[in-house]
Design an enzyme around this catalytic site. Structure first.
Site, PDB file in Angstrom:
ATOM      1  N   CYS A 269     -13.079  29.949  43.834  1.00 46.74           N
ATOM      2  CA  CYS A 269     -13.769  30.965  43.223  1.00 46.74           C
ATOM      3  C   CYS A 269     -13.181  32.553  43.640  1.00 46.74           C
ATOM      4  O   CYS A 269     -13.025  33.266  42.518  1.00 46.74           O
ATOM      5  CB  CYS A 269     -15.346  31.120  43.422  1.00 46.74           C
TER       6      CYS A 269
ATOM      7  N   PHE B 156     -10.624  24.106  52.586  1.00 49.90           N
ATOM      8  CA  PHE B 156     -10.312  25.379  52.232  1.00 49.90           C
ATOM      9  C   PHE B 156     -11.276  26.342  53.320  1.00 49.90           C
ATOM     10  O   PHE B 156     -10.889  27.485  53.606  1.00 49.90           O
ATOM     11  CB  PHE B 156     -10.497  25.960  51.070  1.00 49.90           C
TER      12      PHE B 156
ATOM     13  N   LYS C  97      -9.951  33.131  41.172  1.00 45.40           N
ATOM     14  CA  LYS C  97     -10.420  32.866  39.867  1.00 45.40           C
ATOM     15  C   LYS C  97     -11.027  34.111  39.369  1.00 45.40           C
ATOM     16  O   LYS C  97     -10.925  34.652  38.443  1.00 45.40           O
ATOM     17  CB  LYS C  97     -10.943  31.727  39.573  1.00 45.40           C
TER      18      LYS C  97
ATOM     19  N   ASN D  37     -17.924  24.186  34.927  1.00 44.89           N
ATOM     20  CA  ASN D  37     -16.948  24.743  35.598  1.00 44.89           C
ATOM     21  C   ASN D  37     -16.165  25.928  34.559  1.00 44.89           C
ATOM     22  O   ASN D  37     -16.227  25.843  33.311  1.00 44.89           O
ATOM     23  CB  ASN D  37     -15.717  23.784  35.829  1.00 44.89           C
TER      24      ASN D  37
ATOM     25  N   ALA E 194     -23.102  18.893  37.036  1.00 44.69           N
ATOM     26  CA  ALA E 194     -23.643  18.406  38.153  1.00 44.69           C
ATOM     27  C   ALA E 194     -22.627  18.592  39.390  1.00 44.69           C
ATOM     28  O   ALA E 194     -21.988  17.667  39.936  1.00 44.69           O
ATOM     29  CB  ALA E 194     -23.998  16.749  37.879  1.00 44.69           C
ATOM     30  N   GLY E 195     -21.918  20.067  39.428  1.00 41.94           N
ATOM     31  CA  GLY E 195     -21.121  19.909  40.375  1.00 41.94           C
ATOM     32  C   GLY E 195     -21.539  20.610  41.781  1.00 41.94           C
ATOM     33  O   GLY E 195     -22.677  20.396  41.989  1.00 41.94           O
TER      34      GLY E 195
END
Ligand code: NAD
Ligand code: UGA
Length: 462
Positions: free
Chosen positions: A275, A337, A278, A90, A12-13
């Protein structure tokens, strides 16, 4: 009410919940449940104080929550009842062992695969929503097919392209929805079933199907291309500062070529977010694992340029403030960010704050949404005067300061009363605009010494 299908999302992100909220709002015939191991997050999603700040999201959640959208901690029950399971956990960069600092940490993802096997008693479609290394679906299939119950699981890749800050709009009006599947009968049938969900509101020509590996790899490549544009313009900004060219004029001139296009050409203190770095590190790691070192080096340079830009920005602050910032109060305007989010993951603000504190500056941080995360990111780090100051009100943050540093491009910063701020600051007063959002000539007129990115500086020094 009887629903035509049960959809479950594990995770649930920032991606799972907004995506499911939009699916539920657009498809009242589907029952959509979102589960997470974090009970705190689930509590947040069940309240009007959502765990993430995303413009327009609460309205969408309110449309469907309690009707056909449910947030729950019952992961096993959710898996049991589901026809289709989206996995949106994640997948951070690995911090240990083989591939540390490069490869994706797939432990959360693998755990969900085992949970799905353990709690299923009938066939299901499993949709990879998380961003994963190419060919992860193969590993997913192997874990799922290990089950002794003879259940068939069809794995689909449906990477998400939403951006934070515009997630709701991106989900409602996506440039494309990508669905990758095995190119056999059951794979193509499952892909059609997933396409049918999005077809409730997305035009057919925007729903793209492909093989599994192309879908997985397209996601990494899309992020690498976007980040590459930013590193390209940031590299140019350094050259502009040596030659008195103006990086915004260059972005406009270059971006006016329809083959290039204007977006993602804003020079900045570097890209952040959970992201880009990563996913490129992951791409680099995959290339190296296939012995494609030249390809890996090419993409790695995008990340190196991003680090260089952040470093260069901090050095400029120190140099222009007479090579010492010891005891000088510096205000970070923004910490998220990017604008319109409270997310600070990989924010360049973290790097800038740490470096300025190392140089013994006194730091005040103001941000309309990200102060809680900023406190967490900088926990344990103190300046010469002890704690960093976190202040919602930019005017209070700026009192007695010697420099303003723009980290995040919030609209509200453009509208500040800089005359008032200038009066409250120590002199000489500096502005370092890491986003080129302020009116530099006006700031100069007020009395500031102004250092934009990739443009000539405007100073009152003789
Ligand atoms: P997130 O950290 O915000 O959310 C992930 C959630 O998964 C967390 O709440 C965590 O508690 C939960 N989780 C982990 N393991 C679990 C388990 N076994 N069972 C139940 N819940 C579990 O991450 P995010 O930003 O939503 O990103 C998720 C994925 O989507 C990542 O792969 C990311 O690369 C990708 N992605 C993110 C964005 C973005 O804008 N954030 C955009 C596109 C794609
Ligand atoms: C990015 C992609 O845009 C999404 O398509 C993708 O789904 C997502 O990553 C993901 O996989 O997580 P996001 O990180 O939310 O989305 O935000 P962006 O708008 O891409 O901005 C990323 C960073 O680049 C921010 O720090 C932003 O300020 C910076 N940026 C962006 C620039 O410095 N210059 C630009 O011109 C554009």
């Amino acid at each position: 009410m009887k629903f035509s299908k049960n959809i479950l999302c594990i995770g649930a992100g920032y991606v799972g919940s907004p995506t499911m909220a939009v699916i539920a709002a657009k498809c009242p015939d589907l029952k959509v449940t979102v589960v997470d191991i974090s009970e705190e997050r689930i509590r947040g999603w069940n309240s009007d104080d959502l765990p993430i700040f995303e413009p327009g999201l609460l309205d969408v959640v309110r449309v469907a929550r309690g009707r056909n959208l449910f947030f729950s901690s019952d992961i096993t029950g959710g898996i049991r009842d589901a026809d289709i399971i989206f996995v949106s956990v994640n997948t951070p960069t690995k911090t240990f062992g083989v591939g540390a600092g490069m490869a994706s940490d797939l432990q959360y993802w693998e755990k969900t695969a085992h949970e799905i096997v353990a709690n299923s008693d009938r066939a299901k479609i499993i949709v990879e929503k998380s961003t994963l290394p190419v060919r992860t679906a193969e590993a997913m299939e192997r874990i799922l097919q290990e089950n002794k119950k003879g259940i068939h699981f069809e794995v689909i890749s449906n990477p998400e392209f939403l951006s934070e800050g515009s997630a709701v709009k991106d989900l409602l009006e996506p440039d494309r929805v990508l669905i990758g599947s095995r190119q056999n009968e059951s794979g193509l049938k499952a892909a059609q079933e997933i396409a049918a969900i999005f077809a409730h509101w997305v035009a057919a020509d925007r729903i793209i199907t492909s093989n599994l590996w192309s879908a997985e790899l397209s996601k990494l490549v899309a992020n690498a291309f976007l980040a590459q544009r930013i590193s390209s313009i940031n590299a140019v900004s350094a050259l502009c500062e040596k030659t008195d060219a103006d990086v915004d004029e260059i972005s406009f001139a270059v971006g006016s070529d329809t083959r290039i296009g204007p977006r993602f050409l804003s020079a900045s203190i570097g890209f952040g977010g959970s992201c880009f770095k990563k996913d490129i590190l992951n791409l680099v790691y995959i290339c190296r694992s296939y012995g494609l070192n030249e390809v890996a080096d090419y993409w790695q340079a995008v990340i190196e340029m991003n680090g260089y830009q952040q470093e260069r920005f901090v050095h400029k602050i120190i140099k222009e403030m007479f090579n010492t910032i010891v005891g000088k109060k510096i205000v970070l305007l923004g910490f998220a960010f990017k604008a319109n989010t409270g997310d600070t993951r990989e924010s360049p603000g973290i790097h800038v704050a740490r470096k300025l504190l190392e140089e013994q500056a006194v730091l005040a941080i103001t941000d309309p949404q990200a102060l809680d995360n900023a406190r967490r990111d900088l926990a344990g780090i103190t300046g010469v005067t002890g704690a960093v100051e976190y202040e919602l009100d930019p005017y209070r943050a700026a009192a007695d300061a010697q420099a303003l540093v723009v980290v995040t491009e919030w609209e509200e910063f453009k509208k500040l009363d800089f005359e008032r701020i200038f009066v409250s600051m120590r002199k000489p007063a500096f502005v370092f605009d890491g986003r080129n959002i302020l009116d530099h000539r006006e700031l100069f007129r007020i009395g500031f010494n102004v250092f934009p990115l990739g443009k000539p500086s405007l100073t009152h020094f003789k």
